[in-house]
Design an enzyme around this catalytic site. Structure first.
Site, PDB file in Angstrom:
ATOM      1  N   LYS A 208       1.016  -1.132  -0.120  1.00 27.48           N
ATOM      2  CA  LYS A 208       0.012   0.033  -0.019  1.00 27.48           C
ATOM      3  C   LYS A 208       0.750   1.179   0.018  1.00 27.48           C
ATOM      4  O   LYS A 208       0.567   2.297  -0.660  1.00 27.48           O
ATOM      5  CB  LYS A 208      -0.948   0.134   1.322  1.00 27.48           C
ATOM      6  CG  LYS A 208      -1.856   1.067   1.357  1.00 27.48           C
ATOM      7  CD  LYS A 208      -2.695   0.677   2.529  1.00 27.48           C
ATOM      8  CE  LYS A 208      -3.661   2.113   2.731  1.00 27.48           C
ATOM      9  NZ  LYS A 208      -4.515   1.971   3.801  1.00 27.48           N
ATOM     10  N   GLU A 214      10.659  -4.620   4.202  1.00 31.98           N
ATOM     11  CA  GLU A 214      10.679  -6.254   3.791  1.00 31.98           C
ATOM     12  C   GLU A 214      10.408  -5.894   2.387  1.00 31.98           C
ATOM     13  O   GLU A 214      11.274  -6.845   1.372  1.00 31.98           O
ATOM     14  CB  GLU A 214       9.531  -6.727   4.524  1.00 31.98           C
ATOM     15  CG  GLU A 214       9.835  -7.307   6.041  1.00 31.98           C
ATOM     16  CD  GLU A 214       9.519  -6.140   7.058  1.00 31.98           C
ATOM     17  OE1 GLU A 214       9.283  -4.856   6.415  1.00 31.98           O
ATOM     18  OE2 GLU A 214       9.437  -6.373   8.167  1.00 31.98           O
ATOM     19  N   ARG A 269      -4.870  -5.015   6.312  1.00 32.93           N
ATOM     20  CA  ARG A 269      -5.470  -6.096   6.759  1.00 32.93           C
ATOM     21  C   ARG A 269      -6.975  -6.594   6.314  1.00 32.93           C
ATOM     22  O   ARG A 269      -7.240  -7.434   6.599  1.00 32.93           O
ATOM     23  CB  ARG A 269      -5.303  -6.324   8.275  1.00 32.93           C
ATOM     24  CG  ARG A 269      -5.851  -5.346   8.967  1.00 32.93           C
ATOM     25  CD  ARG A 269      -5.493  -5.342  10.605  1.00 32.93           C
ATOM     26  NE  ARG A 269      -5.976  -4.190  11.266  1.00 32.93           N
ATOM     27  CZ  ARG A 269      -5.528  -3.013  11.459  1.00 32.93           C
ATOM     28  NH1 ARG A 269      -4.317  -2.672  10.829  1.00 32.93           N
ATOM     29  NH2 ARG A 269      -5.981  -2.284  12.192  1.00 32.93           N
ATOM     30  N   HIS A 385      -4.116 -33.737  18.533  1.00 28.57           N
ATOM     31  CA  HIS A 385      -2.942 -34.643  18.899  1.00 28.57           C
ATOM     32  C   HIS A 385      -1.858 -33.718  19.234  1.00 28.57           C
ATOM     33  O   HIS A 385      -0.424 -34.138  19.421  1.00 28.57           O
ATOM     34  CB  HIS A 385      -2.390 -35.697  17.676  1.00 28.57           C
ATOM     35  CG  HIS A 385      -3.613 -36.485  17.215  1.00 28.57           C
ATOM     36  ND1 HIS A 385      -3.725 -37.548  17.985  1.00 28.57           N
ATOM     37  CD2 HIS A 385      -4.709 -36.291  16.281  1.00 28.57           C
ATOM     38  CE1 HIS A 385      -4.870 -38.212  17.229  1.00 28.57           C
ATOM     39  NE2 HIS A 385      -5.280 -37.487  16.474  1.00 28.57           N
TER      40      HIS A 385
END
Ligand code: F6P
Length: 521
Positions: A208, A214, A269, A385
């Site tokens: 944006k 990054e 977001r 699990h």
């Protein structure tokens, strides 16, 4: 109409909720479940979506008081303000218009007096025509070959949303392979490009601001890698950008015709519905992308128009507030029973925690109550699990959303029956547990009477752990759009009730500034 600045704890409804909590907090879901028609009463439907919230520590009075709270802080007006394009992102002086991005209606939406719908339509047309060209193979790379791979370069909202949707809709994908580069960690970008052919790869730079360290570093690295085999004149065939920062895009060398728009009135977001979702449209085709938007719009209309006690995002937001602010729960689990949705917890962490992780209210005062919940999760049945031991028998109260689908996509019905048996089994186990008497009997019947004295306390499940069943007919682009929009509206509802601003994110700035300083040193 503006957002009201009401401390929720000062409302009449809050006081009543405190009293109500004191009266009923020891209530047990097992006892509540005996109530006739509870499931019908505490469930809601929206087309192919069914939400069962009957396994919560709630009574009719709880819902009615929570709804009163929503009314007392002006939620209805706040929702209208958002949809009408008012600058409800006050600290950044912006409207919040992700809902307009998916709207099919001709009704104009004015931001600063200007109808934004034509710009949205024109961006969608551009996404459609570009996607069609690339998918059909008409768009050629610098050696005349068609594109085989797409790389989305972005981070945060410019990565998590598209990445999550592309993964979730893998079943619907075409022949293109889509990759995502986000981290500043050079090993990330190196791992991605090592198997790519520059002749057949298209890079979509999504930022944006076009200033994010990054993204710009990764884009530069990739450009240099590309220029080892191609020339700067080949860049237009392989690099496109999505941004608001036209100057920076130009400086990077991207052709004006390869620029897709972003707007100030869409938060990072919440931007997968804009051209930030270009890699989605490339991966599954524009029609599926449009179906995703349509599903979100169905949820938008429901959120805007339904009464609060019939309103799915509002109800889920209120339940979350009930546990967060009255029961003192700190986290919430999101547990999709679909391997396709494995990235949704990461996506929701940004959406929820960047939005509502705020400690200052809309008056600028430090809040004296809890705000944003911590959200985490993983797919069922894998997580059964892994961490579910703690959710079943640990000391913490963790309300959980179980997302499931009536039908699987490949039709392996035997697997799907087992998956869904686990889906319902987990929620029942959490809610109803296993009593001393049941454990006693079980040990006796299995011939382990001698072990009762030593094993009994460890095998008891207290139960009374809340969950919501969020059940769709099938994972489709449309139902996924609905799911994501549901959480978006839950976020806003909670922000309004907590009297915080959900659409800024100043909290991420300090770390960025310090990293820059340290880099210069
Ligand atoms: O660091 C937070 C953030 O500003 C997010 O809100 C945003 O989604 C992300 O960075 C990326 O920003 P941009 O799209 O401007 O590169």
């Amino acid at each position: 109409m503006a957002l009201q600045n009401i401390n929720p704890t000062s409302t009449i409804a809050w006081k009543k909720l405190e009293d109500h909590f004191n009266e009923i907090h020891k209530i047990n879901i097992k006892d509540l479940a005996k109530e006739e028609n509870r499931k019908e009463k505490f469930s809601l439907e929206l087309n192919d979506l069914f939400v069962d919230f009957s396994k919560n520590r709630i009574t009719d009075k709880t819902i009615s008081l929570l709804v009163d709270l929503a009314k007392e802080v002006g939620l209805k007006e706040a929702i209208e303000s958002q949809f009408l394009g008012e600058k409800i992102n006050v600290t950044e002086g912006r409207a919040v218009m992700h809902t307009a991005l998916r709207s099919n209606s001709d009704e104009p939406v004015l931001v600063e007096g200007k109808n934004i719908k034509p710009q949205i339509q024109s961006a969608l047309r551009k996404i459609r025509s570009f996607s069609n060209k690339v998918i059909s193979g008409k768009w050629k790379g610098y050696t005349g070959k068609s594109i085989t791979d797409i790389v989305n370069i972005g981070i945060g909202g410019s990565d998590l949303g598209p990445d999550m949707i592309v993964e979730s809709l893998k079943f619907y994908k075409n022949q293109l392979n889509t990759h995502f580069v986000s981290n500043i960690d050079g090993d990330h970008v190196s791992e991605i490009i090592k198997n790519l052919n520059p002749e057949t790869t298209l890079f979509v730079i999504v930022s944006k601001t076009f200033t994010t360290q990054e993204t710009i570093s990764n884009a530069e690295t990739i450009k240099n890698w590309f220029l080892k085999s191609a020339t700067i004149f080949d860049i237009p065939k392989h690099f496109v950008a999505v941004s608001t920062n036209l100057v920076a895009i130009d400086n990077f060398g991207i052709n004006k015709s390869n620029v897709f728009p972003m707007w100030d009135w869409v938060g990072g977001r919440f931007s997968l519905w804009s051209a930030v979702g270009l890699s989605i449209s490339l991966s599954v085709g524009f029609n599926n992308y449009r179906a995703l938007l349509d599903g979100a719009e169905e949820m938008d209309l429901h959120f805007r128009n339904e009464e609060f006690d019939q309103n799915i995002p509002v109800i889920l937001a209120l339940l979350s507030i009930w546990y967060n602010n009255f029961y003192g729960a700190e986290t919430e689990a999101v547990l999709p029973y679909s391997q396709y949705l494995k990235k949704i917890p990461d996506y929701l962490q940004q959406a929820i925690m960047e939005s509502n992780g705020k400690g200052v209210d809309r008056n600028g005062n430090k809040v004296n109550y809890q705000t944003g919940t911590i959200v985490w999760g993983s797919t069922g049945t894998n997580m059964q699990h892994a961490f579910m031991q703690l959710v079943h028998q640990g000391t913490k109260l963790i309300p959980a959303d179980f997302i499931g689908y009536k039908e699987s996509l490949y039709g392996l019905t035997d697997h799907h029956k087992k998956l869904m048996a686990n889906y319902y089994g987990q929620m029942d186990a959490l809610a109803f547990g296993k009593s001393k008497e049941e454990v006693h009997l079980e040990l006796k019947v299995s011939g382990n009477e001698d072990k009762i004295a030593t094993l009994l306390p460890f095998k008891v499940f207290e139960g009374n752990r809340p969950s919501n069943a969020i059940l769709f007919d099938k994972l489709t682009p449309n139902s996924l759009g609905k799911l994501v929009a549901l959480y978006e509206h839950k976020i806003y509802t909670q922000g309004v009730l907590w009297n915080i601003y959900s659409y800024d994110q100043f909290g991420v700035e300090l770390g960025k500034e310090l990293a820059k300083k340290l880099l210069n040193q």
